[in-house]
Design a protein around this motif. Sequence first.
Motif, short mmCIF file in Angstrom:
data_model
loop_
_atom_site.label_atom_id
_atom_site.label_comp_id
_atom_site.label_asym_id
_atom_site.label_seq_id
_atom_site.Cartn_x
_atom_site.Cartn_y
_atom_site.Cartn_z
N UNK A 34 0.70 -1.20 0.06
CA UNK A 34 0.40 0.05 0.17
C UNK A 34 0.66 1.49 0.21
N UNK A 35 2.28 1.25 -0.06
CA UNK A 35 3.07 2.17 -0.69
C UNK A 35 3.06 2.69 -1.50
N UNK A 36 3.02 3.61 -2.98
CA UNK A 36 3.55 4.28 -4.03
C UNK A 36 4.86 3.80 -4.00
N UNK A 37 5.60 3.23 -4.87
CA UNK A 37 6.23 2.71 -5.55
C UNK A 37 6.68 3.55 -6.40
N UNK A 38 6.09 3.71 -7.88
CA UNK A 38 6.03 4.49 -8.90
C UNK A 38 5.03 3.97 -10.27
N UNK A 39 5.61 4.96 -11.01
CA UNK A 39 4.20 4.44 -12.35
C UNK A 39 5.82 3.92 -13.59
N UNK A 40 5.13 2.88 -13.80
CA UNK A 40 5.73 2.16 -15.27
C UNK A 40 4.45 1.96 -16.42
N UNK A 41 5.41 1.08 -17.67
CA UNK A 41 4.39 1.03 -18.73
C UNK A 41 3.27 -0.87 -18.34
N UNK A 42 2.19 -0.87 -18.02
CA UNK A 42 1.16 -1.53 -17.59
C UNK A 42 1.36 -2.99 -18.03
N UNK A 43 1.59 -3.11 -19.28
CA UNK A 43 1.57 -4.51 -20.22
C UNK A 43 2.70 -5.17 -19.70
N UNK A 44 4.35 -4.28 -20.06
CA UNK A 44 5.63 -4.79 -19.18
C UNK A 44 5.22 -5.27 -17.94
N UNK A 45 5.25 -5.07 -17.22
CA UNK A 45 4.72 -4.95 -15.17
C UNK A 45 3.93 -5.83 -16.06
N UNK A 46 2.34 -6.75 -16.18
CA UNK A 46 1.83 -7.38 -16.14
C UNK A 46 1.80 -8.09 -16.01
N UNK A 47 3.14 -8.27 -17.35
CA UNK A 47 3.47 -9.59 -18.30
C UNK A 47 4.61 -10.09 -17.08
N UNK A 48 4.92 -9.50 -16.50
CA UNK A 48 6.51 -9.70 -15.87
C UNK A 48 5.84 -10.07 -14.49
N UNK A 49 5.32 -10.02 -13.57
CA UNK A 49 4.30 -10.60 -12.54
C UNK A 49 3.68 -11.94 -12.66
N UNK A 50 3.23 -11.75 -13.53
CA UNK A 50 2.89 -13.48 -14.24
C UNK A 50 3.51 -14.05 -14.30
N UNK A 51 4.55 -14.68 -14.66
CA UNK A 51 6.10 -14.81 -14.86
C UNK A 51 7.09 -15.08 -13.49
N UNK A 52 6.66 -14.21 -12.59
CA UNK A 52 6.85 -14.67 -11.75
C UNK A 52 6.30 -15.85 -10.73
N UNK A 53 4.87 -14.99 -11.17
CA UNK A 53 3.85 -16.02 -10.03
C UNK A 53 3.73 -17.79 -11.02
#
Length: 77
Positions: A34-53
């Motif tokens: 719940x602490x804002x870390x910054x902004x980033x490209x949505x498609x890249x972040x979603x793809x990387x988080x899915x890979x990590x999971x």
Amino acid sequence: MIRLIDGGYMCYLNGHRIKIVYKGNNLCELYLEDELQGTAPFDYVKKKLNQFEKTWNTSKVKNYELKEFISKFDQTI
């Protein structure tokens, strides 16, 4: 990764809660515990988080409990 009603996504990786909120124009805000870390490209972040999971088995990750080191040499004196 769980999709929330407000257009965000939540996932739990390595003991941390990560939330991404889509802001439009392929831009998202990243929140760590719940602490804002910054902004980033949505498609890249979603793809990387899915890979990590998929690759990390976080169910077996445990928090390390520190134990005081006591040597046998110190005990004999």
